[in-house]
Design an enzyme around this catalytic site. Structure first.
Site, PDB file in Angstrom:
ATOM      1  N   LYS A 136       0.785  -1.078   0.042  1.00  0.00           N
ATOM      2  CA  LYS A 136      -0.080  -0.052  -0.119  1.00  0.00           C
ATOM      3  C   LYS A 136       0.879   1.280  -0.088  1.00  0.00           C
ATOM      4  O   LYS A 136       0.586   2.069  -0.896  1.00  0.00           O
ATOM      5  CB  LYS A 136      -0.812   0.122   1.244  1.00  0.00           C
ATOM      6  CG  LYS A 136      -1.959   1.189   1.141  1.00  0.00           C
ATOM      7  CD  LYS A 136      -2.763   1.242   2.250  1.00  0.00           C
ATOM      8  CE  LYS A 136      -1.855   2.348   3.118  1.00  0.00           C
ATOM      9  NZ  LYS A 136      -2.673   2.898   4.356  1.00  0.00           N
ATOM     10  N   ASP A 181      -6.372   0.731   0.247  1.00  0.00           N
ATOM     11  CA  ASP A 181      -6.812   1.048   1.791  1.00  0.00           C
ATOM     12  C   ASP A 181      -7.890   0.609   2.276  1.00  0.00           C
ATOM     13  O   ASP A 181      -8.689  -0.145   1.595  1.00  0.00           O
ATOM     14  CB  ASP A 181      -6.464   2.431   2.099  1.00  0.00           C
ATOM     15  CG  ASP A 181      -7.293   3.471   1.511  1.00  0.00           C
ATOM     16  OD1 ASP A 181      -8.582   2.771   0.911  1.00  0.00           O
ATOM     17  OD2 ASP A 181      -7.622   4.526   1.886  1.00  0.00           O
TER      18      ASP A 181
END
Ligand code: SF4
Length: 229
Positions: A135, A154
């Site tokens: 991420k 996310d």
């Protein structure tokens, strides 16, 4: 897109068929034109630190902490040489501050010692920084370097991708693989920004504002609070 054409897209079989996915992408781009990362930063290193700090914390809170942190330790080299308790104290309000301070300093050391003080640009190299998983690597490569190495997943991207039936998975890596498969690569960076904004403003976790949602006609989520179809 007209109501008729939206209905036509909806009627096609798989929820991940290219026509439906493109319709979703078009609506997102029109609804959230030019959206960018909400974490304040002036370079790749600052964005890396801010993204590490944003775990389990709001971007607004991170933005309150980072100006003083980057003034005190302006470079990876300075952060690598900092006292760990001082970093901890400066980032305390972002939560999980001991682990985050350790990771930030660890990342600073790797950037300084292995990459000449410059945050690397490849996925393999970014993943060598402590505290950096896919991420964070995708945030830095996409938002700073403009390189679509993957899709940022996310909590918002995860929830909305599932509500829109773009994935059935719950593991971020699997969700990202699904999104990379169905979304054109030149839309990976903007898609995440747009969906994160959508998740903050409209498709919120507890009570999505479906009556105000531009994607509503394409959405068949069980979580809907209102439906036109
Ligand atoms: S219709 Fe509701 S659940 Fe579906 S994307 Fe929009 S806000 Fe989210």
């Amino acid at each position: 897109m007209t109501t008729k054409s939206v209905k036509a897209v909806k009627a096609t079989k798989s929820p991940t068929n290219p026509e439906r996915v493109n319709a979703i992408l078009d609506i997102l781009a029109k609804t959230y034109p030019g959206v960018v990362c909400a974490l304040h930063h002036r370079n790749a290193w600052e964005l890396t630190v801010a993204t590490i700090l944003s775990a389990q914390c709001t971007d607004a809170r991170v933005n309150m902490v980072t100006p003083a942190l980057f003034e005190r330790f302006p470079t990876p080299k300075a952060m690598a040489a900092a006292s760990l308790p001082e970093i901890e104290e400066m980032i305390r309000t972002t939560g999980f501050f001991r682990a985050k301070a350790k990771n930030i300093q660890g990342a600073a050391k790797v950037v300084t010692e292995e990459f000449g003080g410059k945050v690397p640009q490849t996925m393999d190299e970014l993943l060598r920084l402590p505290g950096v998983a896919r991420k964070t690597a995708n945030v830095v490569s996409g938002s700073w370097y403009g390189l679509p190495l993957g899709v940022v997943v996310d909590t918002h991207v995860m929830r909305i991708s599932r509500r829109l039936e773009l994935t059935k998975h719950t593991a971020p890596v699997k969700v990202e693989q699904d999104l990379m498969r169905i979304i054109p690569q030149d839309r990976w960076i903007a898609f995440s920004h747009e969906v994160i904004h959508h998740g903050r403003q409209i498709c919120i976790a507890r009570k999505p504002k479906c009556a105000d949602c531009t994607l509503e006609k394409l959405c068949n989520s069980e979580d809907k609070t209102w439906s036109s179809h």
